[in-house]
Enzyme design. Structure first.
Site, PDB file in Angstrom:
ATOM      1  CE  LYS A 207       5.705 -10.592 -13.507  1.00  0.00           C
ATOM      2  NZ  LYS A 207       4.790  -9.730 -14.186  1.00  0.00           N
TER       3      LYS A 207
ATOM      4  CB  SER B  89       5.438   0.123 -13.591  1.00  0.00           C
ATOM      5  OG  SER B  89       4.721  -0.643 -14.530  1.00  0.00           O
TER       6      SER B  89
ATOM      7  CD  GLU C 206       1.959 -11.832 -14.747  1.00  0.00           C
ATOM      8  OE1 GLU C 206       2.638 -12.777 -14.320  1.00  0.00           O
ATOM      9  OE2 GLU C 206       2.430 -10.713 -14.998  1.00  0.00           O
TER      10      GLU C 206
ATOM     11  CD  GLU D 128       1.659  -6.948  -7.707  1.00  0.00           C
ATOM     12  OE1 GLU D 128       2.802  -6.528  -7.889  1.00  0.00           O
ATOM     13  OE2 GLU D 128       1.249  -8.025  -8.156  1.00  0.00           O
TER      14      GLU D 128
ATOM     15  N   GLY E 107       3.479  -4.331 -15.366  1.00  0.00           N
ATOM     16  CA  GLY E 107       4.085  -4.536 -16.682  1.00  0.00           C
ATOM     17  C   GLY E 107       3.849  -3.382 -17.639  1.00  0.00           C
TER      18      GLY E 107
ATOM     19  CG  HIS F 127       0.740 -12.105  -9.955  1.00  0.00           C
ATOM     20  ND1 HIS F 127       0.547 -11.848 -11.293  1.00  0.00           N
ATOM     21  CD2 HIS F 127       1.668 -11.219  -9.532  1.00  0.00           C
ATOM     22  CE1 HIS F 127       1.345 -10.853 -11.652  1.00  0.00           C
ATOM     23  NE2 HIS F 127       2.026 -10.447 -10.598  1.00  0.00           N
TER      24      HIS F 127
ATOM     25  CG  ASN G 276       6.267 -12.709  -9.595  1.00  0.00           C
ATOM     26  OD1 ASN G 276       6.719 -13.840  -9.828  1.00  0.00           O
ATOM     27  ND2 ASN G 276       5.095 -12.302 -10.045  1.00  0.00           N
TER      28      ASN G 276
END
Ligand code: PEP
Length: 247
Positions: free
Chosen positions: A11, A203, A98, A165, A171, A96, A9
């Site tokens: 982003k 990560s 985010e 996830e 991150g 996701h 990804n």
């Protein structure tokens, strides 16, 4: 048997030239790695360029989008629909963390997007994960996944990809432990089809990926930062292919 997968990804990173250089380097680096599928999810604006770069004699390298709208067309300025993506990519990331955090995407919106992807013959890469580290209880994540796929038929479950996830591991410096991830993934497996790949994300890098993919419960990985460095990403793909050949 479920196919091993590695997903990157990107982003909201990469300029046009970065995207061309990165996708070309990855294409050349993974050309001779077999036994897995690799999916690049660049920013949507670069998809039409990258589709030409990666489709040179390699069929284990595919493209995915990072988001879609749940409507097929209409007055939705700035949005991209599933049928638009279907013409250039096979996959789309949905839900996701985010997007949930920054764009208020809730479970009803996510389930509509999953249904829109399936209707357009796109395979959704559905992200699920708890916000805070639990004691390994899977109930929150299982409930989330059930709601996210509540608008599709069971016969479509085999076209899904699930990315577990844990939000706290994305991150960060610390991934979840492989045991922790495997425990949650085992519970998620009860919800979907036996052919549905379930990946771990959060990560992952070239140094720790073997710990995850050496577990039979974990079918591959979804990476963020490591997907923006060609050498690191190619190394991850090679390690996943090696481990999944042995298991
Ligand atoms: C992600 O954003 O989905 C992700 C897994 O990021 P990272 O690998 O950088 O933790």
């Amino acid at each position: 048997m479920r196919r091993p997968l590695v997903i990157a990804n990107w982003k909201m990173y990469t300029s046009f030239s970065d995207a061309v250089v990165l996708s070309t380097a990855i294409r050349d680096g993974v050309e001779n790695i077999s036994g897995l599928e690799i999916i690049l999810c660049p920013p949507a604006v670069w998809l039409t360029e990258i589709v030409h770069i990666i489709h040179k004699n390699i069929n284990h390298l595919s493209l995915g989008a990072q988001n879609i709208h749940y409507m097929n067309e209409g007055e939705f300025t700035g949005e991209i629909s599933a049928p638009m993506i279907r013409d250039i990519a096979k996959y789309v990331i949905i839900g996701h963390s985010e997007r949930r955090k920054n764009f208020d995407e809730d479970l009803p919106i996510i389930s509509r997007k999953v249904a829109a992807a399936i209707d357009a013959s796109l395979s959704p890469i559905i992200c699920v994960g708890e916000k805070k580290q639990s004691q390994g209880s899977a109930s929150e994540v299982v409930k989330e996944l059930k709601e996210e796929i509540s608008d599709i038929k069971k016969e479509d479950y085999k076209n899904l990809i699930i990315a577990y996830e844990p939000v706290w591991a994305i991150g960060s410096e610390e991934p979840a432990t492989p045991e922790y991830a495997a425990r949650i993934i085992t519970a998620l497996r009860e919800v979907v089809h036996f052919e549905t790949p379930i990946l771990y994300g959060g990560s992952v890098d070239a140094a720790n990926v073997y710990k995850f993919v050496s577990r039979p419960e974990i079918d591959g990985v979804l990476v963020g930062r490591s997907g923006l460095k060609a050498k690191e990403f190619i190394k991850i793909c090679r390690i996943v292919a090696e481990y999944k050949k042995i298991v």
